[in-house]
Design a protein around this motif. Structure first.
Motif, short mmCIF file in Angstrom:
data_model
loop_
_atom_site.label_atom_id
_atom_site.label_comp_id
_atom_site.label_asym_id
_atom_site.label_seq_id
_atom_site.Cartn_x
_atom_site.Cartn_y
_atom_site.Cartn_z
N ARG A 38 57.80 33.46 43.10
CA ARG A 38 57.83 35.30 43.22
C ARG A 38 56.65 35.27 44.45
O ARG A 38 56.11 35.89 45.07
N ASN A 87 51.83 38.80 33.89
CA ASN A 87 51.16 39.76 33.98
C ASN A 87 50.42 40.53 32.45
O ASN A 87 49.85 41.35 31.72
N GLU A 110 55.74 43.04 41.07
CA GLU A 110 56.39 43.91 40.73
C GLU A 110 57.29 43.83 39.66
O GLU A 110 57.62 44.23 39.12
N LEU A 111 56.83 41.97 39.67
CA LEU A 111 57.21 41.09 37.91
C LEU A 111 56.19 40.11 38.16
O LEU A 111 56.81 39.36 39.56
N ASP A 112 56.24 39.34 37.85
CA ASP A 112 54.55 38.04 37.18
C ASP A 112 55.02 38.62 36.47
O ASP A 112 54.49 39.04 35.28
N LEU A 113 55.94 37.26 35.88
CA LEU A 113 55.55 37.32 33.81
C LEU A 113 54.29 37.24 33.34
O LEU A 113 53.94 37.41 31.58
N ARG A 140 54.35 41.74 45.27
CA ARG A 140 55.38 41.26 44.69
C ARG A 140 54.63 40.50 43.13
O ARG A 140 56.13 40.49 42.48
#
Ligand code: HEM
Length: 90
Positions: free
Chosen positions: A3, A61, A56-59, A53
């Protein structure tokens, strides 16, 4: 990492990370983290799209808690005999 990877080369930034890990005291947990620093010419067109980015979607997090942020203006360096910021006057 996927990402964060840039499709647009104009979003390239220079990263510098500072890890910290303060050992736990009595009955507490350790205070561990990463101070993320990046250098770029333009926050809006380089850093912000990348940060969005990841937002929105970063594991990652799931495991991290952002605790602050700041933006600083850093003047360019100078040649021998010059002074910091002198190129801004030209
Ligand atoms: C807890 C916070 C973070 C951790 C642990 C972390 C970890 C990593 C790791 C392990 C890599 C791959 C190795 C490397 O290229 O250094 C990487 C790459 C990267 N990270 Fe992070 N990162 C964090 C936060 C951030 C933030 C806040 C940003 C920007 C908003 C960011 C932007 C990038 C970029 C641009 C790359 C290179 C991607 C590429 O290969 O093109 N990271 N990060």
């Amino acid at each position: 990492m996927r990402r964060a990877r840039f499709e647009d080369g104009r979003q390239r930034i220079f990263r510098r990370a500072y890890n910290y890990d303060i050992p736990p005291g009595n009955g507490s947990v350790s205070d561990s983290g990463l101070i993320f620093v990046s250098f770029q010419a333009d926050v809006d067109t380089q850093f912000t799209p990348l940060q969005k980015r990841l937002d929105e979607l970063d594991l990652l997090n799931e495991w991290t808690v952002p605790i602050g942020s700041a933006v600083f203006a850093i003047p360019p360096g100078c040649a021998e005999g010059g002074y910091i910021g002198d190129t801004l006057l030209n």
